[in-house]
Design an enzyme around this catalytic site. Structure first.
Site, PDB file in Angstrom:
ATOM      1  N   PRO A   1      39.307  95.054 100.398  1.00 57.56           N
ATOM      2  CA  PRO A   1      39.741  95.893 101.511  1.00 57.56           C
ATOM      3  C   PRO A   1      40.790  96.877 100.994  1.00 57.56           C
ATOM      4  CG  PRO A   1      40.737  93.703 101.679  1.00 57.56           C
ATOM      5  CD  PRO A   1      39.818  93.669 100.497  1.00 57.56           C
TER       6      PRO A   1
ATOM      7  N   ASN B   1      41.131  88.297  92.061  1.00 59.93           N
ATOM      8  CA  ASN B   1      41.364  89.724  92.287  1.00 59.93           C
ATOM      9  C   ASN B   1      42.551  90.219  91.460  1.00 59.93           C
ATOM     10  OD1 ASN B   1      43.078  91.607  94.748  1.00 59.93           O
ATOM     11  ND2 ASN B   1      41.265  92.348  93.698  1.00 59.93           N
TER      12      ASN B   1
ATOM     13  N   CYS C   1      49.540  92.141 101.697  1.00 60.90           N
ATOM     14  CA  CYS C   1      50.001  93.532 101.642  1.00 60.90           C
ATOM     15  C   CYS C   1      51.516  93.595 101.393  1.00 60.90           C
ATOM     16  CB  CYS C   1      49.654  94.244 102.944  1.00 60.90           C
ATOM     17  SG  CYS C   1      50.130  95.973 102.886  1.00 60.90           S
TER      18      CYS C   1
ATOM     19  N   LYS D   1      43.318  86.343 102.225  1.00 58.29           N
ATOM     20  CA  LYS D   1      43.620  87.036 100.968  1.00 58.29           C
ATOM     21  C   LYS D   1      45.121  86.940 100.740  1.00 58.29           C
ATOM     22  CE  LYS D   1      42.764  91.487  98.683  1.00 58.29           C
ATOM     23  NZ  LYS D   1      43.977  92.303  98.762  1.00 58.29           N
TER      24      LYS D   1
ATOM     25  N   ASP E   1      43.077  93.848  88.631  1.00 58.85           N
ATOM     26  CA  ASP E   1      42.825  94.396  87.294  1.00 58.85           C
ATOM     27  C   ASP E   1      41.418  94.152  86.768  1.00 58.85           C
ATOM     28  OD1 ASP E   1      45.492  94.983  87.547  1.00 58.85           O
ATOM     29  OD2 ASP E   1      46.169  93.397  86.204  1.00 58.85           O
TER      30      ASP E   1
ATOM     31  N   ARG F   1      40.655  98.987  92.967  1.00 58.65           N
ATOM     32  CA  ARG F   1      40.889 100.355  92.498  1.00 58.65           C
ATOM     33  C   ARG F   1      39.760 100.903  91.629  1.00 58.65           C
ATOM     34  NH1 ARG F   1      46.584  98.976  90.170  1.00 58.65           N
ATOM     35  NH2 ARG F   1      45.429  97.021  89.973  1.00 58.65           N
TER      36      ARG F   1
HETATM   37  C1  LIG Z   1      44.819 102.335  98.198  1.00 56.99           C
HETATM   38  C2  LIG Z   1      44.857 100.839  98.370  1.00 56.99           C
HETATM   39  C3  LIG Z   1      44.800 100.297  99.644  1.00 56.99           C
HETATM   40  C4  LIG Z   1      44.834  98.900  99.820  1.00 56.99           C
HETATM   41  N1  LIG Z   1      44.710  98.379 101.074  1.00 56.99           N
HETATM   42  C5  LIG Z   1      44.590  97.023 101.243  1.00 56.99           C
HETATM   43  C6  LIG Z   1      44.277  96.461 102.510  1.00 56.99           C
HETATM   44  O1  LIG Z   1      44.070  97.152 103.505  1.00 56.99           O
HETATM   45  N2  LIG Z   1      44.201  95.099 102.587  1.00 56.99           N
HETATM   46  C7  LIG Z   1      44.392  94.283 101.498  1.00 56.99           C
HETATM   47  O2  LIG Z   1      44.300  93.055 101.621  1.00 56.99           O
HETATM   48  N3  LIG Z   1      44.667  94.801 100.285  1.00 56.99           N
HETATM   49  C8  LIG Z   1      44.729  96.136 100.134  1.00 56.99           C
HETATM   50  N4  LIG Z   1      44.914  96.658  98.884  1.00 56.99           N
HETATM   51  C9  LIG Z   1      44.951  95.743  97.721  1.00 56.99           C
HETATM   52  C10 LIG Z   1      43.546  95.544  97.146  1.00 56.99           C
HETATM   53  O3  LIG Z   1      42.685  94.930  98.083  1.00 56.99           O
HETATM   54  C11 LIG Z   1      43.594  94.682  95.869  1.00 56.99           C
HETATM   55  O4  LIG Z   1      44.113  93.425  96.198  1.00 56.99           O
HETATM   56  C12 LIG Z   1      44.455  95.302  94.772  1.00 56.99           C
HETATM   57  O5  LIG Z   1      44.194  96.684  94.640  1.00 56.99           O
HETATM   58  C13 LIG Z   1      44.238  94.602  93.419  1.00 56.99           C
HETATM   59  O6  LIG Z   1      42.898  94.727  93.002  1.00 56.99           O
HETATM   60  P1  LIG Z   1      42.438  95.827  91.892  1.00 56.99           P
HETATM   61  O7  LIG Z   1      43.266  95.581  90.673  1.00 56.99           O
HETATM   62  O8  LIG Z   1      40.973  95.554  91.695  1.00 56.99           O
HETATM   63  O9  LIG Z   1      42.710  97.176  92.474  1.00 56.99           O
HETATM   64  C14 LIG Z   1      44.926  98.041  98.688  1.00 56.99           C
HETATM   65  C15 LIG Z   1      45.002  98.606  97.422  1.00 56.99           C
HETATM   66  C16 LIG Z   1      44.954  99.977  97.242  1.00 56.99           C
HETATM   67  C17 LIG Z   1      45.011 100.553  95.858  1.00 56.99           C
END
Ligand SMILES: Cc1cc2nc3c(=O)[nH]c(=O)nc-3n(C[C@H](O)[C@H](O)[C@H](O)COP(=O)(O)O)c2cc1C
Length: 317
Positions: free
Chosen positions: A19, A202, A104, A143, A204, A227
């Site tokens: 998300p 989750n 968050c 989460k 990186d 990301r």
């Molecule tokens: C722009 C952005 C918005 C995000 N919004 C949410 C969100 O609405 N809910 C949530 O649980 N995590 C949110 N996250 C966190 C991501 O779900 C994820 O946990 C985090 O980016 C780590 O994963 P990654 O390394 O694959 O990016 C957000 C991350 C980014 C970069």
């Protein structure tokens, strides 16, 4: 590639779109599903806003046949309001599952005691999960982020499991870290070894290699990608292909990436979701890493309407 089962929901793989607020609207989720995400989540939606019947918040749950299975993520701290909004959204959009955000780190969220701030109140987390799992007919997921202390984080994960959640996603960073440092795979691995519900790792996961490393090291049941999927839905095809065959597909060339961008625009038009700000952000994301991209991005930055962005993007073809 193994498949993930969450409660009664059997997925066709184990790659999940994270998300992401401001990113994972319906068109972007549809593209990720097209390229092989087994499950996608909506942007987080405030339970308080849903209870107040805010149309903008309710509409975050809007879905369609092609995107299923999908989950709606809720953010809030009052168990009764989380339950009321979850029941309302369950009836309205029939999502395959509901997720609760305990991760968050944004100031606006934690100052209201929501998101990762709830990790400081394990009792309340338990109450929320118990109330929602008793109220819903569909699976419930949670989460979380980690805390500085492994035992404390494990305790929270165990509370979530015991209170009735059907799966848990762990982002291996603390609230304080935000997005700095690295996602801690040892925490994720340690928690996975103690739980019986599926654990989704989750943080990186950016490509084939990081996917394989995280799966093998943590022994988790699924991977959540955030990301790396922004402006790059094809990542799901690359990773799922690699996990199935051990082979690396070539990266998208400029033409193919622009094709994905134009598909995104088409989907936005189909669902009446095309806005200037969103298109501008996506034009930047879909051109990231392309040749001579600096000038293109500068041009996109200076635009003030949708037609100007489309003219720039059409000019790249
Ligand atoms: C722009 C952005 C918005 C995000 N919004 C949410 C969100 O609405 N809910 C949530 O649980 N995590 C949110 N996250 C966190 C991501 O779900 C994820 O946990 C985090 O980016 C780590 O994963 P990654 O390394 O694959 O990016 C957000 C991350 C980014 C970069």
């Amino acid at each position: 590639m193994s498949s993930l089962t969450i409660g009664k929901l059997k997925l066709d793989g184990n790659l999940v779109l994270a998300p992401m607020s401001g990113v994972t609207n319906l068109p972007s989720r549809l593209l990720c599903r097209k390229y092989g995400a087994s499950l996608v989540y909506s942007e987080m939606t405030s339970s308080e806003a849903v209870v107040r019947q805010s149309l903008k918040s309710i509409e975050r749950g809007f879905t369609c046949k092609d995107e299923r299975p999908m989950g709606i993520q809720l953010m809030g701290s009052v168990p009764e309001n989380l339950a009321e909004s979850a029941i309302f959204l369950q009836e309205k959009f029939r999502p395959e599952l509901i997720d609760i955000n305990f991760g968050c780190p944004a100031q606006g969220v934690i100052k209201n005691g929501c998101g990762s701030e709830l990790l400081k109140k394990p009792g309340l987390i338990g109450e929320i999960i118990r109330m929602l799992s008793d109220s819903l007919d569909i699976p419930l997921t949670a989460k979380i982020r980690i805390s500085d202390n492994f035992d404390e984080t494990l305790k929270i994960a165990e509370i979530i499991e015991k209170s009735g959640a059907d799966a848990i996603t762990i982002h291996g960073r603390t609230q304080k870290q935000g997005y700095s440092g690295k996602s801690d795979l040892d925490f994720i691995k340690g928690i996975k070894s103690k739980l019986t519900i599926p654990v989704i790792a989750n943080g990186d996961i950016f490509d084939e290699k990081t996917s394989q490393n995280v799966l093998e090291y943590t022994r988790c049941d699924g991977l959540m990608i955030g990301r790396a999927a922004i402006g790059n839905p094809f990542i799901f095809k690359k990773i799922s292909y690699f996990l199935k065959t051990g082979e690396i597909l070539p990266s998208r060339n400029t033409e193919e990436r622009l094709g994905d961008f134009f598909d995104y625009v088409k989907l936005c038009r189909n669902y009446d979701m095309l806005t200037f700000n969103d298109l501008k952000r996506n034009a930047q994301w879909f051109t990231k890493g392309m040749e001579n991209v600096k000038q293109v991005r500068m041009k996109i930055n200076k635009t003030h309407d949708i037609d100007s962005i489309m003219a720039i993007m059409n000019g790249l073809v």
